[in-house]
Motif scaffolding. Sequence first.
Motif, PDB file in Angstrom:
ATOM      1  N   HIS A  99      62.229  -5.612 -13.185  1.00 53.73           N
ATOM      2  CA  HIS A  99      62.313  -5.920 -14.723  1.00 53.73           C
ATOM      3  C   HIS A  99      61.504  -4.258 -15.867  1.00 53.73           C
ATOM      4  N   ILE A 100      60.082  -3.842 -15.043  1.00 53.61           N
ATOM      5  CA  ILE A 100      60.101  -2.925 -15.450  1.00 53.61           C
ATOM      6  C   ILE A 100      60.683  -1.421 -15.697  1.00 53.61           C
ATOM      7  N   VAL A 101      61.275  -1.603 -14.134  1.00 49.41           N
ATOM      8  CA  VAL A 101      62.134  -0.324 -14.679  1.00 49.41           C
ATOM      9  C   VAL A 101      63.557  -0.114 -15.901  1.00 49.41           C
ATOM     10  N   LYS A 102      63.933  -1.588 -15.272  1.00 49.67           N
ATOM     11  CA  LYS A 102      65.104  -1.598 -16.476  1.00 49.67           C
ATOM     12  C   LYS A 102      64.602  -1.587 -17.701  1.00 49.67           C
TER      13      LYS A 102
END
Length: 699
Positions: free
Chosen positions: A150-153
Amino acid sequence: MALTAFPISPAKPLTAITTIPQFPHNPKTLILQQCKTTRDLNQVHAHLIKTRLLLNPTITENLLESAAILLPNAMDYALSIFHNLDEPDTLVYNIMIRSLTYKLSPLEAFLLFKKMQESSAEPDEFTLSSILKACSKLRALREGEQIHAHIVKCGFKSNGFVENTLIHMYATCGELEVARRVFDGLPERARMAWNSMLAGYMKNKCWDEVVKLFHEMLKLGVGFDEVTLTSVLTACGRLANLELGEWIGDYIEANRLKGNIALVTSLVDMYAKCGQVETARRFFDRMDRRDVVAWSAMISGYSQANRCREALDLFHDMQKANVDPNEVTMVSVLYSCAVLGALKTGKWVEFYIKKEKLKLTVNLGTALIDFYAKCGCIDSSIEVFNRMPSTNVFSWTALIQGLASNGQGKGALEYFQLMQEKNIKPNNVTFIAVLSACSHAGLVNEGRNLFTSMIKDFGIEPRIEHYGSMVDILGRAGLIEEAYQFIKNMPIQPNAVVWRTLLASCRAHKNVEIGEESLKHIISLETPHSGDYILLSNIYASVDRREDAIRVRDQMREKGIEKAPGCSLIELDGVIYEFFAEDKACPHLEEVYNATHDMMKRIKEAGYVPYTTDARLDAEEDEKEASVSHHSEKLAIAFGLIRTLPGTTLRISKNLRVCTDCHNATKMISKVFNRQIVVRDWNRFHHFKEGSCSCNDYW
DNA sequence: GTAGGGTTAG
């Protein structure tokens, strides 16, 4: 945001706090600084409702923050405020997730995060670092990975806090390589990231890596802070890297960092673990404040340095200083009690644990099991084991080892079986314990089978200790020749301990030839102990080769090897008394020798015959008799008999093996005086009762 | 508004 009134007592008058005129202009300062208790908060809350100020979301958030984060015990209050909010925003969720993670339960935090995801509130970098923290606490790797995705996205990756908690999460879940990859992939590695990576290596006990990373920090000139140094010092202790440890110690002195309690504690720990207990103590004494961790570190320092009396003395000082011990402190204290055979002190510790409701953690439970086992109270060990909420291979091994040394070889094997049924995998130490159970109980075939099974079924490579146990099993059973061949065929080089084991068997079974050879091997491997010569001398004496027996003792003296003095301890009313053989300086000298004389007289009348074959060979028969009657063990037992009420169990621990004469005498004493006597010698227990011993004369 | 560090067992 709609608000509902929180129940307050209408009868209570409002305090001055709520009537401060400037309240509406600076509500935050007011609430945060002045609410010291839930009751204060309650009154502010009431005032906010009355003045309709609570309709302002910022004010509600501040109120919530006070309850959830600033006050120690107001989580329920915070939850009830939270549940009355219609549509909590991101900020509100953040407060709740963070406080639940730290204060109530990371699982609750996680469930709230799920709820947040279904709502319109968007997680931000604060949410993500909090929830990653919750994942760490829960060891929830799968969920942590999802958050990572989620963080990367969403592109939060460049936030320093998020990066840190990510490293922390992977390291805590044991995924060190992933943690390192995150760390290596950071565009800018702030000091905080380095510290997190260090903490990750610490959690996984990769001490070498901690030092390596620190050197890299120095090389790259990223700088370091007190947190960095604390981690590195801990690693230095584990690695016995005194050089780097001292360098950091000098840095701390030069830069006046001694006010940092965690840092100085790690310095104390480092010195103690590097064998410099005195230096550790100096730093400890110079601390201007000592918390429970500092005390625990110093106590464990003494116990690891085999200075258990000082460990217990320091524990008493800690109590005088009014610092409450915790589970960790008690582990070291119990260890010290176990070494000293200090039953009364250890029992008090267990009482304290119950009274203060300390958690029976795996470590603490294991320490208790081991303590009782080493004091000869194996039933108490079993009782503790059954009470433990969770166990691991350490606790099972401690119990099995305890049963073995207390003469319950069959029981030890039963627990070994049970352990496997519970799917707890034995390791190499567990096998040392079961093999020693076989040896103490004379179970030769079981021992052979277990040794084979260890290799074949469990894939455990036998170490020198396992070979030693096998030699003991065979030798004690009188299979001296087989034991000898077993050593000859070992794939690894036998050490002196293995040969010493064989030598002791030769003494028990009067085998001169292999006994002589065993001593030769011991001499070729290390400086022999006095006991080695004495064993061979006693073998000669036992087959009437007096000349040879004297010759071996002379040889020993020529080489300047002194006979280690026999020493026995007895704890009476929490005080430990120490006796040496032929002790002319012992406490209460006359009383002790008179008591010993009377005791020996009474058992002789009952049929005891002194066994003097092993006694000083140059002495006359009556001198020999006097000499064996003044063995430290007999002095301690005699003292125990006159200083305790009839029927009290006597507990002795001694530094050497029990000699044949003391064994015979103690059996008789247990019958004549109607006492149970528990003797701990250097590797096992003898429970004497009604004229016989739990070892069945096989030790 | 966020973190990271010190003590423990067979």
